[in-house]
Design an enzyme around this catalytic site. Structure first.
Site, PDB file in Angstrom:
ATOM      1  N   LYS A  71       0.841  -1.216   0.000  1.00 13.12           N
ATOM      2  CA  LYS A  71       0.000   0.000   0.000  1.00 13.12           C
ATOM      3  C   LYS A  71       0.867   1.254   0.000  1.00 13.12           C
ATOM      4  CE  LYS A  71      -2.218  -1.022   3.869  1.00 13.12           C
ATOM      5  NZ  LYS A  71      -1.697  -2.363   4.168  1.00 13.12           N
ATOM      6  N   ARG A 148      -9.451   1.266   8.916  1.00 12.58           N
ATOM      7  CA  ARG A 148      -9.099  -0.128   9.165  1.00 12.58           C
ATOM      8  C   ARG A 148     -10.202  -0.855   9.911  1.00 12.58           C
ATOM      9  NH1 ARG A 148      -3.152   0.443   9.142  1.00 12.58           N
ATOM     10  NH2 ARG A 148      -2.142  -1.579   9.296  1.00 12.58           N
ATOM     11  N   ARG A 182      11.125  -6.371   4.598  1.00 14.67           N
ATOM     12  CA  ARG A 182      11.026  -4.901   4.537  1.00 14.67           C
ATOM     13  C   ARG A 182      12.151  -4.235   5.341  1.00 14.67           C
ATOM     14  NH1 ARG A 182       5.340  -2.655   5.047  1.00 14.67           N
ATOM     15  NH2 ARG A 182       5.201  -4.099   6.780  1.00 14.67           N
ATOM     16  N   ARG A 226      11.267  -2.812  10.986  1.00 16.11           N
ATOM     17  CA  ARG A 226      10.188  -2.412  11.898  1.00 16.11           C
ATOM     18  C   ARG A 226      10.022  -3.466  12.985  1.00 16.11           C
ATOM     19  NH1 ARG A 226       4.975  -0.699   8.306  1.00 16.11           N
ATOM     20  NH2 ARG A 226       3.977  -1.849   9.983  1.00 16.11           N
ATOM     21  N   ARG A 237      -1.001  -9.589  12.711  1.00 20.16           N
ATOM     22  CA  ARG A 237      -1.549  -8.462  11.937  1.00 20.16           C
ATOM     23  C   ARG A 237      -2.416  -8.976  10.797  1.00 20.16           C
ATOM     24  NH1 ARG A 237       3.863  -5.864  10.487  1.00 20.16           N
ATOM     25  NH2 ARG A 237       2.656  -4.503   9.136  1.00 20.16           N
TER      26      ARG A 237
HETATM   27  P1  AMP Z   1       0.910   0.130   9.149  1.00 22.35           P
HETATM   28  O1  AMP Z   1       2.182   0.880   8.920  1.00 22.35           O
HETATM   29  O2  AMP Z   1      -0.217   0.633   8.292  1.00 22.35           O
HETATM   30  O3  AMP Z   1       1.118  -1.360   9.038  1.00 22.35           O
HETATM   31  O4  AMP Z   1       0.453   0.425  10.649  1.00 22.35           O
HETATM   32  C1  AMP Z   1       1.297   0.077  11.754  1.00 22.35           C
HETATM   33  C2  AMP Z   1       0.461  -0.044  12.998  1.00 22.35           C
HETATM   34  O5  AMP Z   1      -0.130   1.230  13.326  1.00 22.35           O
HETATM   35  C3  AMP Z   1      -0.711  -0.985  12.907  1.00 22.35           C
HETATM   36  O6  AMP Z   1      -0.353  -2.350  13.122  1.00 22.35           O
HETATM   37  C4  AMP Z   1      -1.606  -0.451  14.035  1.00 22.35           C
HETATM   38  O7  AMP Z   1      -1.108  -0.806  15.306  1.00 22.35           O
HETATM   39  C5  AMP Z   1      -1.418   1.063  13.880  1.00 22.35           C
HETATM   40  N1  AMP Z   1      -2.411   1.626  12.946  1.00 22.35           N
HETATM   41  C6  AMP Z   1      -2.176   2.215  11.752  1.00 22.35           C
HETATM   42  N2  AMP Z   1      -3.315   2.640  11.179  1.00 22.35           N
HETATM   43  C7  AMP Z   1      -4.309   2.290  12.025  1.00 22.35           C
HETATM   44  C8  AMP Z   1      -5.731   2.445  11.998  1.00 22.35           C
HETATM   45  N3  AMP Z   1      -6.358   3.041  10.977  1.00 22.35           N
HETATM   46  N4  AMP Z   1      -6.435   1.981  13.058  1.00 22.35           N
HETATM   47  C9  AMP Z   1      -5.827   1.392  14.106  1.00 22.35           C
HETATM   48  N5  AMP Z   1      -4.501   1.206  14.192  1.00 22.35           N
HETATM   49  C10 AMP Z   1      -3.735   1.652  13.162  1.00 22.35           C
END
Ligand code: AMP
Length: 291
Positions: A71, A148, A182, A226, A237
């Site tokens: 994404k 989400r 990554r 990460r 996840r």
């Molecule tokens: P990502 O980089 O999109 O994988 O997001 C990393 C982490 O941030 C996720 O695993 C969640 O813990 C938190 N996070 C990001 N976006 C959201 C969202 N819209 N709602 C809830 N938690 C989020």
């Protein structure tokens, strides 16, 4: 004039960010926030005056898809192409974590376990980011990682119109490998991948090859992984995506806004195909399809 710029120039009209702020207050003041009822009963009257027509304003797009699907990569490329901000709520959360502000330790625990941050915190971070962008004259957005949950999608729908939701899909075998491979540049935030993915043809499906995405020399010595990209956390996840975010796909499907896009491989195969699917192949694209 765009929705956001119209809103920011007319003092009486709320901006998208201001409306999010309003929603946060609504969320924290009621034990159960019913988006339908509360938005209609309590919304600022000017919300109704928001232009629902997409003509004449920048795109308001959302990227959906499992962790590791890419994404961030494709949202960032489209944001360069269309000159709209790429807003990743994951990046907002990581910035907050790094800031050692009051939320930092609470967020660290949640994120490192692969869980979702509360809707209230995410909407607070997002509305601050939108406010900052509006102050700089930004209009439109490509959201990555938001919404989400169906509740987040309902709240977003109450605030503004989303034109298009691109649901990226990748064969499951590749997702875990992509997350484990990554690497992020700790200085510029660039996203790279050391995984070389080669899935053989099977059951009528073609072979899929995804080459590594190496960093440029200036980032090579600054790469980090990460903390939530470990095998155990990525699997968690992925489970959370199925339970909490898969229903968001249906939310947009029934509204006729969902574009399903199967990634055929790495960037060289996928990027031109995505541009064609979005009718953007005639745009002046200075980005290489190779990486
Ligand atoms: P990502 O980089 O999109 O994988 O997001 C990393 C982490 O941030 C996720 O695993 C969640 O813990 C938190 N996070 C990001 N976006 C959201 C969202 N819209 N709602 C809830 N938690 C989020």
């Amino acid at each position: 004039m765009t929705v956001l710029s119209r809103c920011s120039t007319a003092a009486a009209n709320p901006t998208v960010a201001a409306t999010f702020s309003y929603l946060i207050r609504a969320l924290s003041s009621s034990s159960k926030f019913d988006s339908e009822t509360d938005l209609n009963r309590n919304k600022p009257a000017t919300l109704a005056t928001l232009n629902r027509e997409p003509e004449g304003r920048n795109v308001q797009w959302v990227f959906l898809g499992c962790p590791g699907v890419g994404k961030g990569t494709y949202a960032s490329r489209l944001s360069n192409l269309l000159v709209v901000p790429h807003i990743s709520t994951g990046d907002l959360v990581r910035d907050e974590l790094a800031s050692s502000g009051p939320l930092s330790s609470q967020l660290k625990e949640i994120v490192n376990q692969g869980k979702l941050v509360s809707d209230e915190i995410i909407i607070d971070l997002l509305s601050k980011r939108l406010e900052m962008g509006e102050a700089k004259g930004e209009t439109g957005f490509i959201l990555d990682g938001f919404p989400r949950t169906v509740r987040q999608a309902e709240i977003l729908e109450g605030v503004t119109d989303i034109d298009l939701v691109i649901n990226l899909k990748l064969r499951e075998e590749a997702l875990l490998a992509k997350c484990l491979g990554r690497r992020i540049c700790s200085e510029c935030g660039g996203n790279y991948n050391v995984a070389s993915i080669d899935i053989k043809a099977e059951n009528g499906r073609p072979r899929m090859y995804m080459a590594p995405l190496p960093p440029p020399p200036q980032c090579a010595s600054k790469l980090i992984t990460r903390p939530d990209d470990t095998e155990e956390v990525v699997k968690q996840r992925l489970r959370i995506y199925q339970a909490m975010t898969r229903p968001v796909e249906d939310f947009y499907l029934i509204r006729g806004k969902l574009l399903e896009f199967d990634l055929p491989g790495g960037i060289p195969e996928s990027w031109p195909k995505l541009l064609r699917a979005l009718n953007l192949e005639d745009h002046d694209d200075k980005q290489s399809a190779a990486a």
